[in-house]
Design a protein around this motif. Structure first.
Motif, PDB file in Angstrom:
ATOM      1  N   LEU A  31       0.756  -1.150  -0.008  1.00  0.00           N
ATOM      2  CA  LEU A  31       0.005   0.077   0.019  1.00  0.00           C
ATOM      3  C   LEU A  31       0.922   1.298   0.093  1.00  0.00           C
ATOM      4  CD1 LEU A  31      -2.934  -1.263   2.256  1.00  0.00           C
ATOM      5  CD2 LEU A  31      -3.169  -0.222  -0.073  1.00  0.00           C
ATOM      6  N   GLY A  32       2.068   1.127   0.508  1.00  0.00           N
ATOM      7  CA  GLY A  32       3.051   2.278   0.375  1.00  0.00           C
ATOM      8  C   GLY A  32       3.563   2.411  -0.703  1.00  0.00           C
ATOM      9  N   THR A  33       3.480   1.448  -1.495  1.00  0.00           N
ATOM     10  CA  THR A  33       4.357   1.615  -2.794  1.00  0.00           C
ATOM     11  C   THR A  33       3.628   2.514  -4.006  1.00  0.00           C
ATOM     12  OG1 THR A  33       5.149  -0.769  -2.539  1.00  0.00           O
ATOM     13  CG2 THR A  33       5.329   0.058  -4.962  1.00  0.00           C
ATOM     14  N   PRO A  34       4.175   3.773  -4.424  1.00  0.00           N
ATOM     15  CA  PRO A  34       3.654   4.510  -5.417  1.00  0.00           C
ATOM     16  C   PRO A  34       3.773   3.768  -6.617  1.00  0.00           C
ATOM     17  CG  PRO A  34       5.388   5.617  -4.112  1.00  0.00           C
ATOM     18  CD  PRO A  34       5.510   4.157  -3.691  1.00  0.00           C
ATOM     19  N   LEU A  35       2.576   3.972  -7.524  1.00  0.00           N
ATOM     20  CA  LEU A  35       2.532   3.199  -8.914  1.00  0.00           C
ATOM     21  C   LEU A  35       2.422   1.788  -8.668  1.00  0.00           C
ATOM     22  CD1 LEU A  35       5.344   5.284 -10.717  1.00  0.00           C
ATOM     23  CD2 LEU A  35       2.541   5.717 -10.560  1.00  0.00           C
ATOM     24  N   LEU A  36       1.791   1.367  -7.697  1.00  0.00           N
ATOM     25  CA  LEU A  36       1.589  -0.318  -7.432  1.00  0.00           C
ATOM     26  C   LEU A  36       0.832  -1.091  -8.728  1.00  0.00           C
ATOM     27  CD1 LEU A  36       1.823  -2.694  -5.556  1.00  0.00           C
ATOM     28  CD2 LEU A  36      -0.582  -1.904  -4.358  1.00  0.00           C
ATOM     29  N   GLY A  37      -0.138  -0.201  -9.058  1.00  0.00           N
ATOM     30  CA  GLY A  37      -0.925  -0.866 -10.106  1.00  0.00           C
ATOM     31  C   GLY A  37      -0.195  -0.912 -11.371  1.00  0.00           C
ATOM     32  N   ASP A  38       0.666   0.232 -11.830  1.00  0.00           N
ATOM     33  CA  ASP A  38       1.688   0.333 -12.995  1.00  0.00           C
ATOM     34  C   ASP A  38       2.605  -1.009 -12.779  1.00  0.00           C
ATOM     35  OD1 ASP A  38      -0.196   2.517 -13.651  1.00  0.00           O
ATOM     36  OD2 ASP A  38       1.273   3.688 -13.220  1.00  0.00           O
ATOM     37  N   TYR A  39       3.043  -0.912 -11.640  1.00  0.00           N
ATOM     38  CA  TYR A  39       4.104  -2.039 -11.586  1.00  0.00           C
ATOM     39  C   TYR A  39       3.588  -3.447 -11.864  1.00  0.00           C
ATOM     40  CZ  TYR A  39       7.033   1.491  -9.531  1.00  0.00           C
ATOM     41  OH  TYR A  39       7.971   2.809  -9.222  1.00  0.00           O
ATOM     42  N   LEU A  40       2.612  -3.753 -11.192  1.00  0.00           N
ATOM     43  CA  LEU A  40       1.912  -5.046 -11.415  1.00  0.00           C
ATOM     44  C   LEU A  40       1.555  -5.301 -12.868  1.00  0.00           C
ATOM     45  CD1 LEU A  40      -0.262  -5.205  -8.055  1.00  0.00           C
ATOM     46  CD2 LEU A  40       1.800  -6.790  -8.867  1.00  0.00           C
ATOM     47  N   GLU A  41       0.930  -4.146 -13.376  1.00  0.00           N
ATOM     48  CA  GLU A  41       0.444  -4.406 -14.858  1.00  0.00           C
ATOM     49  C   GLU A  41       1.779  -4.703 -15.976  1.00  0.00           C
ATOM     50  OE1 GLU A  41      -2.777  -2.288 -17.753  1.00  0.00           O
ATOM     51  OE2 GLU A  41      -1.402  -1.064 -16.865  1.00  0.00           O
ATOM     52  N   GLU A  42       2.951  -4.045 -15.723  1.00  0.00           N
ATOM     53  CA  GLU A  42       3.999  -4.101 -16.252  1.00  0.00           C
ATOM     54  C   GLU A  42       4.320  -5.471 -16.126  1.00  0.00           C
ATOM     55  OE1 GLU A  42       7.250  -3.553 -18.712  1.00  0.00           O
ATOM     56  OE2 GLU A  42       5.381  -2.166 -18.597  1.00  0.00           O
ATOM     57  N   ALA A  43       4.395  -5.830 -14.989  1.00  0.00           N
ATOM     58  CA  ALA A  43       5.087  -7.315 -14.821  1.00  0.00           C
ATOM     59  C   ALA A  43       4.170  -8.526 -15.591  1.00  0.00           C
ATOM     60  CB  ALA A  43       5.116  -7.708 -13.191  1.00  0.00           C
ATOM     61  N   LEU A  44       2.993  -8.032 -15.431  1.00  0.00           N
ATOM     62  CA  LEU A  44       2.079  -9.072 -16.048  1.00  0.00           C
ATOM     63  C   LEU A  44       2.345  -9.171 -17.550  1.00  0.00           C
ATOM     64  CD1 LEU A  44      -1.698  -8.877 -14.593  1.00  0.00           C
ATOM     65  CD2 LEU A  44       0.122 -10.596 -14.284  1.00  0.00           C
ATOM     66  N   SER A  45       2.572  -8.068 -18.129  1.00  0.00           N
ATOM     67  CA  SER A  45       2.946  -7.779 -19.666  1.00  0.00           C
ATOM     68  C   SER A  45       4.058  -8.577 -19.921  1.00  0.00           C
ATOM     69  CB  SER A  45       2.906  -6.408 -19.888  1.00  0.00           C
ATOM     70  OG  SER A  45       4.076  -5.767 -19.547  1.00  0.00           O
ATOM     71  N   MET A  46       5.193  -8.538 -19.143  1.00  0.00           N
ATOM     72  CA  MET A  46       6.280  -9.361 -19.340  1.00  0.00           C
ATOM     73  C   MET A  46       6.079 -10.823 -19.721  1.00  0.00           C
ATOM     74  SD  MET A  46       8.961  -7.890 -16.625  1.00  0.00           S
ATOM     75  CE  MET A  46       9.387  -6.306 -16.399  1.00  0.00           C
ATOM     76  N   PHE A  47       4.868 -11.303 -18.936  1.00  0.00           N
ATOM     77  CA  PHE A  47       4.717 -12.841 -19.265  1.00  0.00           C
ATOM     78  C   PHE A  47       3.301 -12.940 -20.123  1.00  0.00           C
ATOM     79  CE2 PHE A  47       6.759 -12.623 -15.074  1.00  0.00           C
ATOM     80  CZ  PHE A  47       7.729 -13.539 -15.140  1.00  0.00           C
ATOM     81  N   ASP A  48       3.175 -12.195 -20.896  1.00  0.00           N
ATOM     82  CA  ASP A  48       2.089 -11.810 -21.791  1.00  0.00           C
ATOM     83  C   ASP A  48       0.674 -11.991 -21.172  1.00  0.00           C
ATOM     84  OD1 ASP A  48       3.981 -11.523 -23.968  1.00  0.00           O
ATOM     85  OD2 ASP A  48       4.153 -13.684 -24.477  1.00  0.00           O
ATOM     86  N   GLU A  49       0.430 -11.643 -20.001  1.00  0.00           N
ATOM     87  CA  GLU A  49      -0.947 -11.336 -19.388  1.00  0.00           C
ATOM     88  C   GLU A  49      -1.366 -10.088 -19.610  1.00  0.00           C
ATOM     89  OE1 GLU A  49      -2.628 -13.917 -18.040  1.00  0.00           O
ATOM     90  OE2 GLU A  49      -1.297 -15.719 -18.113  1.00  0.00           O
ATOM     91  N   SER A  50      -3.001  -9.787 -19.374  1.00  0.00           N
ATOM     92  CA  SER A  50      -3.426  -8.760 -19.369  1.00  0.00           C
ATOM     93  C   SER A  50      -4.558  -8.775 -18.583  1.00  0.00           C
ATOM     94  CB  SER A  50      -3.601  -8.434 -20.814  1.00  0.00           C
ATOM     95  OG  SER A  50      -4.501  -7.292 -20.858  1.00  0.00           O
TER      96      SER A  50
END
Length: 148
Positions: free
Chosen positions: A120-139
């Protein structure tokens, strides 16, 4: 039960202990939480309907979105929490998809009972998770379309 997804030859298989759907849930909720603004008038005794419900957009200690995220993280298994942290680290640029096992090992070593507060204290949490998912071809496009 871990699910393994075979990716193209340049990307390793990703052993999931957390489902992509759960990660998408955290992305959507993190974006709601990140949209909050600092309280502007904490001493106000006005009625929410009188002030156009603006308090809903303010970051408060009793924020229901924050509590929902915190509760959802606590409900995860330890392995799922570790995977979530690993995805955040990958998404913020601490490695590439082929580094998954090494980064996950570091996340496992760092794991403690403060995962919810950390995330919860991580700025851009949603963006980081989305970027990581895209690395594994997930969306999360299908989930977003169903919930928005």
């Amino acid at each position: 039960m871990a699910m393994t997804k075979k990716l193209d030859k340049d990307r390793p298989a990703w052993p999931l202990t957390i489902s992509p759907e759960k990660v998408c849930f955290f992305i959507l909720k993190a974006r709601q939480f990140d949209a909050k603004d600092a309280p502007t008038n904490e001493g106000s005794a006005s009625n929410p309907s009188d002030d156009a419900m603006i308090d809903v957009l303010e970051d408060r200690a009793d924020d229901p979105v924050q509590e929902e995220i915190r509760s959802a993280i606590w409900a995860l298994s330890v392995d799922e929490q570790i995977d979530l942290v690993t995805l955040v680290w990958l998404g913020r640029g601490d490695g590439i998809a082929s580094d998954w096992r090494d980064i996950r090992e570091a996340a496992a070593e760092a794991h403690n009972n403060r995962t919810a507060a950390y995330l919860l204290g991580t700025p851009l949490l949603g963006d980081y998770l989305e970027e990581a998912l895209s690395m594994f071809d997930e969306s999360c496009q299908a989930m977003e379309a169903n919930h928005l």
